[in-house]
Motif scaffolding. Structure first.
Motif, PDB file in Angstrom:
ATOM      1  N   UNK A 104      -5.530  84.253  92.286  1.00 21.25           N
ATOM      2  CA  UNK A 104      -6.225  85.065  93.291  1.00 21.25           C
ATOM      3  C   UNK A 104      -6.037  84.463  94.673  1.00 21.25           C
ATOM      4  N   UNK A 105      -6.189  83.167  94.764  1.00 26.52           N
ATOM      5  CA  UNK A 105      -6.007  82.485  96.056  1.00 26.52           C
ATOM      6  C   UNK A 105      -4.587  82.673  96.581  1.00 26.52           C
ATOM      7  N   UNK A 106      -3.608  82.651  95.676  1.00 25.67           N
ATOM      8  CA  UNK A 106      -2.211  82.821  96.070  1.00 25.67           C
ATOM      9  C   UNK A 106      -1.917  84.237  96.562  1.00 25.67           C
ATOM     10  N   UNK A 107      -2.519  85.214  95.923  1.00 29.91           N
ATOM     11  CA  UNK A 107      -2.164  86.611  96.180  1.00 29.91           C
ATOM     12  C   UNK A 107      -3.024  87.273  97.241  1.00 29.91           C
ATOM     13  N   UNK A 108      -4.139  86.674  97.587  1.00 30.85           N
ATOM     14  CA  UNK A 108      -5.037  87.295  98.561  1.00 30.85           C
ATOM     15  C   UNK A 108      -4.376  87.374  99.931  1.00 30.85           C
ATOM     16  N   UNK A 109      -4.562  88.489 100.607  1.00 33.69           N
ATOM     17  CA  UNK A 109      -3.976  88.674 101.933  1.00 33.69           C
ATOM     18  C   UNK A 109      -4.804  87.964 102.994  1.00 33.69           C
ATOM     19  N   UNK A 110      -6.101  87.996 102.828  1.00 32.40           N
ATOM     20  CA  UNK A 110      -7.002  87.347 103.783  1.00 32.40           C
ATOM     21  C   UNK A 110      -7.995  86.461 103.050  1.00 32.40           C
ATOM     22  N   UNK A 111      -8.607  85.571 103.812  1.00 27.24           N
ATOM     23  CA  UNK A 111      -9.627  84.715 103.235  1.00 27.24           C
ATOM     24  C   UNK A 111     -10.819  85.522 102.753  1.00 27.24           C
ATOM     25  N   UNK A 112     -11.132  86.605 103.475  1.00 22.79           N
ATOM     26  CA  UNK A 112     -12.252  87.454 103.080  1.00 22.79           C
ATOM     27  C   UNK A 112     -11.998  88.133 101.742  1.00 22.79           C
ATOM     28  N   UNK A 113     -10.767  88.602 101.564  1.00 21.78           N
ATOM     29  CA  UNK A 113     -10.436  89.237 100.292  1.00 21.78           C
ATOM     30  C   UNK A 113     -10.531  88.226  99.151  1.00 21.78           C
ATOM     31  N   UNK A 114     -10.006  87.030  99.402  1.00 25.14           N
ATOM     32  CA  UNK A 114     -10.059  85.988  98.375  1.00 25.14           C
ATOM     33  C   UNK A 114     -11.508  85.670  98.008  1.00 25.14           C
TER      34      UNK A 114
END
Length: 370
Positions: free
Chosen positions: A347-357
């Protein structure tokens, strides 16, 4: 012309089965107060009249012939009792005799009900044999109409969905109905709708008796064929098979290399297919062993689920999968912890933004909390 005639014969036997049920429920139809029979009783007695010619060539129908003869005798006896009752007889002694006669009449109707029920069972066995033969002949014939094949497969699905029946199972096994259905499912030359109905019939047979039909499913081409068709209908069947067979079915998917195909279907242009594939992935997450889950991860499952979640199609899809891993049956406890950490990492790798993660990780870490 011949197929239409066979269909009419089958429908006639269905009507006779219904008639036997009517007489079983209402044995008074054996002889009413006016001395006549109901249409249902008349239909059964007419069958008895022609039984010698109709049943002579099939020893399996001897029991039915005997029951029909017994029913005829009971109906005749009941009519005689009714006539005697209507002819009178008064006084105390006559009244006592009348009560005895009425009691005997009641017992006769109970016997009619019992015999009618047995007749219905024999007719059902007769129908099962005829339907099985008709289904196999249609599935193996290249000239048979697809609509007919679909109708017969649907009839099979409906019949086995009524619950376990030892007589029906004997018919299915002796005729090798599963083999014919599996062959149609695996034949790429067969029309897709027919193959989809064959897949549904396979699931219905597994539900009918897992102990008998799970083995052929696991060892034969059914699972691979269902995945290769890749329609929403067959994917729903696949989900049902995973639910009923559990880890062994997932093992087959993994060993046959079908998991990459399932993951790819999450990116299908058809929303219904994507949704059905996602449900399959959830079931695999619940029942799959470590090797199957690792295969899903290796195909980029978390990335695809995040894309679907991002599009708004499948809210909390990553967390839903993670919860399946956590509460499921396929992984050991330490494997569950390791897989959850792997989901977090991806999830951390694929998230576009910190908020999404942060949003997704919160759902993954706390989503299973009531």
């Amino acid at each position: 012309m011949e197929e239409r005639q066979e269909h009419k014969v089958l429908m006639a036997r269905e009507a006779l089965k219904k008639a036997s049920k009517d007489v079983e429920i209402n044995p008074n139809s054996g002889a009413d107060d006016g001395g006549g029979e109901s249409p249902s009783m008349k239909a059964l007695l007419e069958l008895e009249t022609g039984s010698e010619d109709l049943f002579s060539g099939d020893p399996k129908l001897s029991a039915l012939s005997h029951l029909l003869s017994h029913l005829k005798a009971l109906a005749s006896s009941l009519r005689s009792q009714s006539s005697s009752n209507n002819s009178g007889g008064g006084g105390r002694r006559g009244g006592g005799y009348l009560r005895l006669l009425l009691r005997r009449r009641f017992d006769g109707r109970s016997e009619i009900s019992r015999v009618a029920g047995s007749i219905g069972s024999e007719i059902q066995s007769w129908l099962d044999r005829e339907y099985a033969d008709h289904l196999i002949a249609a599935l193996r014939s290249q000239s048979s109409d697809d609509d007919e094949k679909i109708e017969l497969l649907s009839a099979l699905e409906t019949r086995v969905s009524c619950g376990f029946d030892q007589g029906l199972q004997d018919v299915l096994l002796k005729a090798d109905v599963y083999g014919a259905v599996e062959a149609a499912l695996a034949d790429k030359a067969v029309a897709k709708p027919v193959r989809e109905h064959a897949a549904a019939a396979v699931l219905a047979l597994v539900r009918f008796n897992k102990a008998v039909f799970v083995g052929p499913v696991l060892m034969g081409p059914a699972v691979g064929s269902i995945v290769s068709i890749a329609s929403a209908a067959t994917l729903r069947v696949l989900r049902g098979l995973i639910t009923h067979i559990r880890s062994p079915l997932v093992d087959v998917l993994h060993s046959d290399g079908k998991i990459p195909k399932l993951i790819a279907l999450l990116s299908s242009g058809d929303l219904e297919i994507r949704a059905a594939a996602f449900e399959c992935c959830l079931e695999i997450g619940y029942f799959g062993r470590k090797e199957a889950i690792e295969a899903m991860m290796g195909e980029g499952l978390v990335k695809i689920l995040m894309e679907l979640q991002r599009s708004g199609e499948f809210p909390s899809s990553v967390a839903r999968f993670a919860i399946q891993l956590e509460v499921g049956e396929g992984l050991r406890q330490r494997e569950k912890r390791a897989m959850k950490l792997e989901v977090v990492r991806r999830v951390k790798e694929e998230a576009i933004t910190g908020g999404e993660a942060g949003t997704v990780l919160t759902e993954v870490l706390w989503g299973s909390t009531p």
